[in-house]
Design a protein around this motif. Sequence first.
Motif, PDB file in Angstrom:
ATOM      1  N   VAL A  11       0.860  -1.179   0.000  1.00 30.44           N
ATOM      2  CA  VAL A  11       0.000   0.000   0.000  1.00 30.44           C
ATOM      3  C   VAL A  11       0.896   1.229   0.000  1.00 30.44           C
ATOM      4  CG1 VAL A  11      -1.768   1.272   1.285  1.00 30.44           C
ATOM      5  CG2 VAL A  11      -1.767  -1.233   1.327  1.00 30.44           C
ATOM      6  N   ALA A  12       0.691   2.139  -0.934  1.00 33.65           N
ATOM      7  CA  ALA A  12       1.480   3.372  -1.000  1.00 33.65           C
ATOM      8  C   ALA A  12       0.911   4.406  -0.031  1.00 33.65           C
ATOM      9  CB  ALA A  12       1.461   3.932  -2.411  1.00 33.65           C
ATOM     10  N   THR A  13       1.808   5.080   0.707  1.00 31.37           N
ATOM     11  CA  THR A  13       1.399   6.160   1.604  1.00 31.37           C
ATOM     12  C   THR A  13       2.430   7.275   1.493  1.00 31.37           C
ATOM     13  OG1 THR A  13       2.647   5.611   3.613  1.00 31.37           O
ATOM     14  CG2 THR A  13       0.603   4.377   3.234  1.00 31.37           C
ATOM     15  N   THR A  14       2.128   8.438   2.043  1.00 28.67           N
ATOM     16  CA  THR A  14       3.098   9.529   2.038  1.00 28.67           C
ATOM     17  C   THR A  14       4.256   9.247   2.983  1.00 28.67           C
ATOM     18  OG1 THR A  14       1.857  10.713   3.729  1.00 28.67           O
ATOM     19  CG2 THR A  14       1.401  11.288   1.425  1.00 28.67           C
ATOM     20  N   ARG A  15       4.107   8.285   3.873  1.00 29.49           N
ATOM     21  CA  ARG A  15       5.174   7.887   4.795  1.00 29.49           C
ATOM     22  C   ARG A  15       6.004   6.752   4.225  1.00 29.49           C
ATOM     23  NH1 ARG A  15       1.612   7.480  10.326  1.00 29.49           N
ATOM     24  NH2 ARG A  15       2.035   9.570  11.096  1.00 29.49           N
ATOM     25  N   GLY A  16       5.794   6.377   3.007  1.00 29.97           N
ATOM     26  CA  GLY A  16       6.480   5.251   2.395  1.00 29.97           C
ATOM     27  C   GLY A  16       5.484   4.150   2.086  1.00 29.97           C
ATOM     28  N   TYR A  17       5.964   3.072   1.527  1.00 30.28           N
ATOM     29  CA  TYR A  17       5.109   1.935   1.214  1.00 30.28           C
ATOM     30  C   TYR A  17       4.989   1.032   2.432  1.00 30.28           C
ATOM     31  CZ  TYR A  17       5.378   3.222  -3.660  1.00 30.28           C
ATOM     32  OH  TYR A  17       5.267   3.895  -4.830  1.00 30.28           O
ATOM     33  N   MET A  18       3.830   0.444   2.599  1.00 28.25           N
ATOM     34  CA  MET A  18       3.628  -0.566   3.637  1.00 28.25           C
ATOM     35  C   MET A  18       3.381  -1.876   2.919  1.00 28.25           C
ATOM     36  SD  MET A  18       1.243   1.275   6.436  1.00 28.25           S
ATOM     37  CE  MET A  18       1.896   0.352   7.808  1.00 28.25           C
ATOM     38  N   LEU A  31       3.767  -6.684   9.265  1.00 30.18           N
ATOM     39  CA  LEU A  31       3.628  -5.369   8.646  1.00 30.18           C
ATOM     40  C   LEU A  31       4.996  -4.718   8.533  1.00 30.18           C
ATOM     41  CD1 LEU A  31       1.575  -3.313   7.587  1.00 30.18           C
ATOM     42  CD2 LEU A  31       1.381  -2.445   9.940  1.00 30.18           C
ATOM     43  N   ARG A  32       5.338  -4.295   7.323  1.00 29.96           N
ATOM     44  CA  ARG A  32       6.631  -3.651   7.067  1.00 29.96           C
ATOM     45  C   ARG A  32       6.409  -2.301   6.415  1.00 29.96           C
ATOM     46  NH1 ARG A  32      11.138  -6.804   7.208  1.00 29.96           N
ATOM     47  NH2 ARG A  32      12.177  -5.616   5.606  1.00 29.96           N
ATOM     48  N   VAL A  33       7.344  -1.391   6.645  1.00 25.94           N
ATOM     49  CA  VAL A  33       7.347  -0.089   5.993  1.00 25.94           C
ATOM     50  C   VAL A  33       8.574  -0.050   5.090  1.00 25.94           C
ATOM     51  CG1 VAL A  33       7.529   2.396   6.356  1.00 25.94           C
ATOM     52  CG2 VAL A  33       6.155   1.008   7.912  1.00 25.94           C
ATOM     53  N   HIS A  34       8.395   0.505   3.909  1.00 24.36           N
ATOM     54  CA  HIS A  34       9.476   0.566   2.927  1.00 24.36           C
ATOM     55  C   HIS A  34       9.628   1.993   2.413  1.00 24.36           C
ATOM     56  CE1 HIS A  34       9.158  -3.859   2.152  1.00 24.36           C
ATOM     57  NE2 HIS A  34       7.928  -3.620   2.534  1.00 24.36           N
ATOM     58  N   ALA A  56      -4.783   1.997   7.515  1.00 22.78           N
ATOM     59  CA  ALA A  56      -5.576   3.198   7.209  1.00 22.78           C
ATOM     60  C   ALA A  56      -5.113   4.379   8.062  1.00 22.78           C
ATOM     61  CB  ALA A  56      -7.056   2.923   7.434  1.00 22.78           C
ATOM     62  N   ALA A  57      -4.856   4.139   9.343  1.00 27.84           N
ATOM     63  CA  ALA A  57      -4.411   5.211  10.229  1.00 27.84           C
ATOM     64  C   ALA A  57      -3.036   5.722   9.820  1.00 27.84           C
ATOM     65  CB  ALA A  57      -4.407   4.716  11.674  1.00 27.84           C
ATOM     66  N   TRP A  58      -2.133   4.801   9.490  1.00 31.31           N
ATOM     67  CA  TRP A  58      -0.788   5.183   9.032  1.00 31.31           C
ATOM     68  C   TRP A  58      -0.905   6.024   7.762  1.00 31.31           C
ATOM     69  CZ3 TRP A  58       4.193   4.051  10.884  1.00 31.31           C
ATOM     70  CH2 TRP A  58       5.243   4.325  10.005  1.00 31.31           C
ATOM     71  N   ARG A  59      -1.703   5.537   6.817  1.00 36.04           N
ATOM     72  CA  ARG A  59      -1.883   6.237   5.548  1.00 36.04           C
ATOM     73  C   ARG A  59      -2.477   7.630   5.760  1.00 36.04           C
ATOM     74  NH1 ARG A  59      -6.276   3.685   2.918  1.00 36.04           N
ATOM     75  NH2 ARG A  59      -7.380   5.193   4.161  1.00 36.04           N
ATOM     76  N   ASP A  60      -3.364   7.759   6.757  1.00 34.77           N
ATOM     77  CA  ASP A  60      -4.017   9.039   7.027  1.00 34.77           C
ATOM     78  C   ASP A  60      -3.156   9.989   7.852  1.00 34.77           C
ATOM     79  OD1 ASP A  60      -6.186   8.165   5.576  1.00 34.77           O
ATOM     80  OD2 ASP A  60      -7.376   7.625   7.344  1.00 34.77           O
ATOM     81  N   GLY A  61      -1.956   9.556   8.234  1.00 36.99           N
ATOM     82  CA  GLY A  61      -1.037  10.447   8.934  1.00 36.99           C
ATOM     83  C   GLY A  61      -1.235  10.554  10.431  1.00 36.99           C
ATOM     84  N   VAL A  62      -1.900   9.583  11.025  1.00 35.74           N
ATOM     85  CA  VAL A  62      -2.097   9.596  12.475  1.00 35.74           C
ATOM     86  C   VAL A  62      -0.727   9.606  13.152  1.00 35.74           C
ATOM     87  CG1 VAL A  62      -2.997   8.285  14.440  1.00 35.74           C
ATOM     88  CG2 VAL A  62      -4.342   8.463  12.341  1.00 35.74           C
ATOM     89  N   MET A 135      12.123   9.133  -0.480  1.00 33.77           N
ATOM     90  CA  MET A 135      10.747   8.676  -0.648  1.00 33.77           C
ATOM     91  C   MET A 135      10.402   8.322  -2.095  1.00 33.77           C
ATOM     92  SD  MET A 135       9.883   8.679   2.407  1.00 33.77           S
ATOM     93  CE  MET A 135       8.139   8.406   2.390  1.00 33.77           C
ATOM     94  N   ASP A 136      11.326   8.535  -3.012  1.00 31.94           N
ATOM     95  CA  ASP A 136      11.047   8.284  -4.427  1.00 31.94           C
ATOM     96  C   ASP A 136      12.102   7.331  -4.990  1.00 31.94           C
ATOM     97  OD1 ASP A 136      10.502   8.316  -7.140  1.00 31.94           O
ATOM     98  OD2 ASP A 136      10.665  10.483  -7.348  1.00 31.94           O
ATOM     99  N   TRP A 137      11.701   6.088  -5.286  1.00 32.24           N
ATOM    100  CA  TRP A 137      12.652   5.092  -5.782  1.00 32.24           C
ATOM    101  C   TRP A 137      13.247   5.492  -7.133  1.00 32.24           C
ATOM    102  CZ3 TRP A 137      11.914   2.592 -10.397  1.00 32.24           C
ATOM    103  CH2 TRP A 137      10.629   2.637 -10.936  1.00 32.24           C
ATOM    104  N   ARG A 138      12.592   6.404  -7.848  1.00 32.00           N
ATOM    105  CA  ARG A 138      13.108   6.864  -9.144  1.00 32.00           C
ATOM    106  C   ARG A 138      14.070   8.030  -8.984  1.00 32.00           C
ATOM    107  NH1 ARG A 138       7.229   7.963 -10.962  1.00 32.00           N
ATOM    108  NH2 ARG A 138       7.520   8.816  -8.919  1.00 32.00           N
ATOM    109  N   SER A 139      14.223   8.495  -7.752  1.00 33.13           N
ATOM    110  CA  SER A 139      15.085   9.629  -7.466  1.00 33.13           C
ATOM    111  C   SER A 139      16.517   9.360  -7.925  1.00 33.13           C
ATOM    112  CB  SER A 139      15.057   9.887  -5.957  1.00 33.13           C
ATOM    113  OG  SER A 139      15.979  10.874  -5.606  1.00 33.13           O
TER     114      SER A 139
END
Length: 181
Positions: A11-18, A31-34, A56-62, A135-139
């Motif tokens: 799942v893509a989030t602004t905090r990275g991929y989960m 559960l992993r963060v990437h 959902a909470a992680w994705r929403d920036g809680v 945060m951008d693998w294409r960077s």
Amino acid sequence: MPNWAIDYVTVATTRGYMSVDPADGERLFRLRVHIPGFAWEIGATDDLGLLVDVIAAWRDGVALDVLAAEFEFLELEEFAGALDRGEPTSSQWADLLSSDDDSGDLLRRLHADEGLRTMFPTITHRAVRLRVDPMDWRSHHVLVYEVDTERYMTEGPGAPRAEVPAGDLIRHLRAALDEGQ
């Protein structure tokens, strides 16, 4: 299903991929963060409902302290906090510089430069990778291999492999990273 098959959901989030990686032979969801070049496990649960809620909470920036209080299975280490505060690069530098890795001298040399210190470092295949945007693998990024104490090998997307004398390394890397931005 073969044991070597990888079945996970990302799942893509602004905090990275989960990613969720189900354990073999038991009901457990890891559960992993990437972020590009870096991944870490933040917990595991057998409760699919809790898993969906935490994603959902992680994705929403809680906030992390709220997540940790609400979802007891989470193991939110310092790096998760640094990522949440928008400063994963300084945390990653600190972690790598404090390790006993063979790349210590090279890391210290790179970190001493104010411009290179803003790049996100990872160690991969005995090389230091400096990425412009963690945060951008294409960077844009560059790899640095230590040939010996006086020579380095560098390479990156759009940049041919080059052998660089130690005295020219920082100037060469700054130029290579500036070209890709």
